[in-house]
Design an enzyme around this catalytic site. Structure first.
Site, PDB file in Angstrom:
ATOM      1  N   ARG A  78      25.750  16.825   3.555  1.00 50.62           N
ATOM      2  CA  ARG A  78      25.576  15.125   3.981  1.00 50.62           C
ATOM      3  C   ARG A  78      24.157  15.459   4.925  1.00 50.62           C
ATOM      4  O   ARG A  78      24.434  16.246   5.952  1.00 50.62           O
ATOM      5  CB  ARG A  78      26.675  14.726   4.598  1.00 50.62           C
ATOM      6  CG  ARG A  78      26.378  13.448   5.090  1.00 50.62           C
ATOM      7  CD  ARG A  78      27.247  12.356   5.707  1.00 50.62           C
ATOM      8  NE  ARG A  78      26.708  11.300   6.015  1.00 50.62           N
ATOM      9  CZ  ARG A  78      26.740  10.674   7.386  1.00 50.62           C
ATOM     10  NH1 ARG A  78      27.564  11.679   8.276  1.00 50.62           N
ATOM     11  NH2 ARG A  78      26.260   9.488   7.965  1.00 50.62           N
ATOM     12  N   HIS A 122      19.934   7.373   9.751  1.00 46.38           N
ATOM     13  CA  HIS A 122      20.734   7.749  11.001  1.00 46.38           C
ATOM     14  C   HIS A 122      20.007   7.746  12.378  1.00 46.38           C
ATOM     15  O   HIS A 122      19.531   8.643  12.930  1.00 46.38           O
ATOM     16  CB  HIS A 122      20.981   9.195  10.698  1.00 46.38           C
ATOM     17  CG  HIS A 122      22.263   9.744  11.388  1.00 46.38           C
ATOM     18  ND1 HIS A 122      23.151  10.352  10.801  1.00 46.38           N
ATOM     19  CD2 HIS A 122      22.754  10.018  12.635  1.00 46.38           C
ATOM     20  CE1 HIS A 122      24.258  10.556  11.636  1.00 46.38           C
ATOM     21  NE2 HIS A 122      23.781  10.539  13.008  1.00 46.38           N
ATOM     22  N   GLU A 167      26.779   4.772  11.080  1.00 45.52           N
ATOM     23  CA  GLU A 167      27.455   3.858  12.147  1.00 45.52           C
ATOM     24  C   GLU A 167      26.621   3.164  12.835  1.00 45.52           C
ATOM     25  O   GLU A 167      25.857   3.165  14.012  1.00 45.52           O
ATOM     26  CB  GLU A 167      27.492   5.306  13.282  1.00 45.52           C
ATOM     27  CG  GLU A 167      28.347   6.461  12.813  1.00 45.52           C
ATOM     28  CD  GLU A 167      28.917   7.167  13.922  1.00 45.52           C
ATOM     29  OE1 GLU A 167      28.280   7.140  15.042  1.00 45.52           O
ATOM     30  OE2 GLU A 167      29.718   8.231  13.835  1.00 45.52           O
ATOM     31  N   ASN A 293      33.610   7.927   9.885  1.00 46.68           N
ATOM     32  CA  ASN A 293      33.414   8.966  10.705  1.00 46.68           C
ATOM     33  C   ASN A 293      34.488   8.734  11.914  1.00 46.68           C
ATOM     34  O   ASN A 293      34.677   7.540  12.472  1.00 46.68           O
ATOM     35  CB  ASN A 293      32.119   8.832  11.462  1.00 46.68           C
ATOM     36  CG  ASN A 293      31.075   9.328  10.582  1.00 46.68           C
ATOM     37  OD1 ASN A 293      31.177   9.576   9.372  1.00 46.68           O
ATOM     38  ND2 ASN A 293      29.614   8.957  11.037  1.00 46.68           N
ATOM     39  N   TYR A 295      36.406  10.544  15.574  1.00 47.42           N
ATOM     40  CA  TYR A 295      36.249  11.454  16.636  1.00 47.42           C
ATOM     41  C   TYR A 295      37.387  11.376  17.465  1.00 47.42           C
ATOM     42  O   TYR A 295      38.010  12.222  18.093  1.00 47.42           O
ATOM     43  CB  TYR A 295      35.050  11.436  17.212  1.00 47.42           C
ATOM     44  CG  TYR A 295      33.843  12.144  16.342  1.00 47.42           C
ATOM     45  CD1 TYR A 295      33.533  13.349  16.280  1.00 47.42           C
ATOM     46  CD2 TYR A 295      32.953  11.203  15.666  1.00 47.42           C
ATOM     47  CE1 TYR A 295      32.478  13.714  15.558  1.00 47.42           C
ATOM     48  CE2 TYR A 295      31.787  11.542  14.945  1.00 47.42           C
ATOM     49  CZ  TYR A 295      31.785  13.051  14.965  1.00 47.42           C
ATOM     50  OH  TYR A 295      30.776  13.544  14.190  1.00 47.42           O
ATOM     51  N   GLU A 347      32.219  12.328   9.121  1.00 53.13           N
ATOM     52  CA  GLU A 347      31.978  12.922  10.211  1.00 53.13           C
ATOM     53  C   GLU A 347      33.452  13.541  10.603  1.00 53.13           C
ATOM     54  O   GLU A 347      34.090  12.263  10.952  1.00 53.13           O
ATOM     55  CB  GLU A 347      31.068  12.626  11.220  1.00 53.13           C
ATOM     56  CG  GLU A 347      29.522  12.590  10.786  1.00 53.13           C
ATOM     57  CD  GLU A 347      28.816  11.799  11.808  1.00 53.13           C
ATOM     58  OE1 GLU A 347      28.984  11.847  12.772  1.00 53.13           O
ATOM     59  OE2 GLU A 347      27.578  11.320  11.245  1.00 53.13           O
TER      60      GLU A 347
HETATM   61  C1  FCB Z   1      28.196  10.698  15.508  1.00 51.92           C
HETATM   62  C2  FCB Z   1      26.750  10.609  14.990  1.00 51.92           C
HETATM   63  C3  FCB Z   1      26.458  11.825  14.954  1.00 51.92           C
HETATM   64  C4  FCB Z   1      26.724  12.884  16.235  1.00 51.92           C
HETATM   65  C5  FCB Z   1      28.286  12.925  16.379  1.00 51.92           C
HETATM   66  C6  FCB Z   1      28.816  13.709  17.453  1.00 51.92           C
HETATM   67  O1  FCB Z   1      28.494   9.318  16.110  1.00 51.92           O
HETATM   68  O2  FCB Z   1      26.831   9.978  14.019  1.00 51.92           O
HETATM   69  O3  FCB Z   1      25.112  12.026  14.838  1.00 51.92           O
HETATM   70  O4  FCB Z   1      26.094  12.442  17.248  1.00 51.92           O
HETATM   71  O5  FCB Z   1      28.489  11.634  16.731  1.00 51.92           O
END
Ligand code: FCB
Length: 438
Positions: A78, A122, A167, A293, A295, A347
């Site tokens: 990607r 992006h 995002e 995505n 995290y 992500e």
């Molecule tokens: C996300 C972004 C990516 C990177 C990661 C850590 O929010 O999409 O570009 O910065 O975090």
């Protein structure tokens, strides 16, 4: 988790990057400036004072990088296209030399049989469009659709998928809400209006790409989290409900249900966006896939000072709580609330304070992070969520936005002085994990 945890045989294993974070070649071959070039030049915006002029020099080293991708044994890659590389001003003339770069990149991926997952936006808006008002200007949504149409026309049969935005929450809330990201505006009302224009641009781009008969799967990538109240107090629960509404539902509801979430509209009050007749009909159209995505979770405390998150598994080098079960919870919640198309985890990964010693990067923490999130993902799939792929962020250490090069997310270490790439132990682990899955 052990490698006996079996994902479906056709599950897509992949890695991810984005244009501004790796390409460099900021003004090569006719590329126009983006808002991130402008933003980086303002003293104090980027922690280490760096910029994207060279980054990982991927523009010149893409052959080596695609070979690295291939060496991991992944199915897919990607990446995003830098809009101002292919249309320097964001409107008007196309830059053939810019398209030629992506043509070369795709050809290289094709050589190895690696599938391409393209993201159109992006975060690197052409500066020319920012000069016309950027995403606050409704007209930018129409320029985005023109760009999407042209990319789909040229490359729609060579990529597996095209995501409109990456995002949009960040574009709106970090770009316009707190000013941490380009273009650096801090204005709550503008942030909400920008989010509406981003959603509108998504819908317009979907229509434009369908019109040219693109064979690619079309969708969007959203950053998502569950919002957990710190305590059972009414104030914490209210904060968590609002947080979920203003972040996750704010983007999901228009796309899947054709309206904004009532709670968020109420709390936004006079900051609620101007919506024109017909906007929701444009935004709310079927998407072929949803990119998620993930995290961390959002931890919501109304107390002053706030109750800190438990951080039972620690935090990453970004200070983000490691909370894998949040991925299971999020996917189950989305599955219950929406009629989801196939989902991709587009992500997931962690920043770690990695060091290269004697040619090795021992990043056990990253392996544990990925392993635990894959287990959490598998739990959601076992409970019925249709997830088709996992994209590890990131292939390379790269320009981590306002953190500059100080935060390392790669499974491949980059020595920025020499541009030397070194596979970290997590890369070797990922390669072996994927191999075992097969
Ligand atoms: C996300 C972004 C990516 C990177 C990661 C850590 O929010 O999409 O570009 O910065 O975090």
């Amino acid at each position: 988790m052990t490698t006996s945890t079996h994902f479906p045989a056709d599950f897509t294993w992949a890695v991810a990057t984005s244009a501004f974070q790796i390409e460099g070649a900021a003004s090569a071959d006719g590329k126009g400036p983006s808002i991130w070039d402008t933003f980086c030049a303002i003293p104090g915006t980027i922690t280490d004072g760096s910029d994207g002029t060279v980054a990982c020099d991927h523009y010149h080293r893409y052959r080596e990088d695609v070979a690295l991708i291939a060496s991991l044994g992944v199915d897919a890659y990607r990446f995003s296209m830098a809009w101002s590389r292919v249309q320097p001003d964001g409107k008007g003339a196309w830059n053939e030399a810019g398209f030629a770069f992506y043509d070369r990149l795709l050809a290289e991926l094709e050589t190895y049989g690696i599938k391409a997952y393209l993201t159109l936006y992006h975060w690197d808006l052409p500066q020319g469009l920012q000069d016309d008002g950027g995403w606050l200007n409704r007209d930018t949504a129409y320029r985005f659709a023109d760009y999407a149409r042209e990319v789909a026309r040229r490359f729609g049969n060579r990529v597996v998928s095209i995501a409109t935005h990456n995002e949009p929450w960040c574009t709106a809330n970090l770009g316009y809400g707190n000013g941490q990201f380009a273009p650096g505006v801090a204005d709550a009302k503008q942030a909400v209006q920008v989010s509406h224009h981003l959603l509108l641009s998504h819908g317009l781009a979907m229509t434009a790409m369908r019109e040219v008969g693109s064979a690619a799967q079309l969708g969007i990538v959203l950053n998502q989290w569950t919002a957990d109240p710190a305590t059972d107090s009414a104030a914490d629960r209210a904060k968590a409900d609002f947080e979920y509404a203003r972040s996750v539902q704010w983007f999901m509801d228009p796309i899947f249900k054709g309206h904004y979430p009532e709670l968020a509209l109420r709390v936004h009050g006079e900051n609620a966006p101007q919506v024109q007749d017909g906007d929701f009909a444009i935004i709310c159209q079927p998407i072929d896939f949803l990119g998620c995505n993930y995290y961390f979770r959002s931890w919501c405390s109304a107390a002053v000072p706030p109750v800190p998150p438990p951080n039972a598994l620690g935090v990453t080098d970004m200070g983000w709580e490691i909370y894998p079960q949040g991925l299971t919870e999020l996917l189950l919640k989305l599955h219950a609330e929406y009629d989801l198309p196939p989902v991709y985890i587009t992500e997931n990964g962690m920043a770690n304070a990695d060091t290269l010693t004697d040619g090795r990067v021992a990043d056990a923490a990253r392996i544990a992070y990925v392993e635990s999130h894959l287990a959490a993902l598998k739990a959601a799939m076992d409970a019925g969520v249709d997830v088709r792929g996992y994209f590890l962020w990131s292939l390379l250490d790269n320009f981590e936005w306002n953190s500059g090069y100080a935060k390392r997310f790669g499974i491949v270490h980059v020595d920025y002085a020499t541009q030397q790439r070194t596979l970290k132990e997590s890369a070797l682990w990922y390669r072996d994990f994927i191999g075992a899955q097969r």
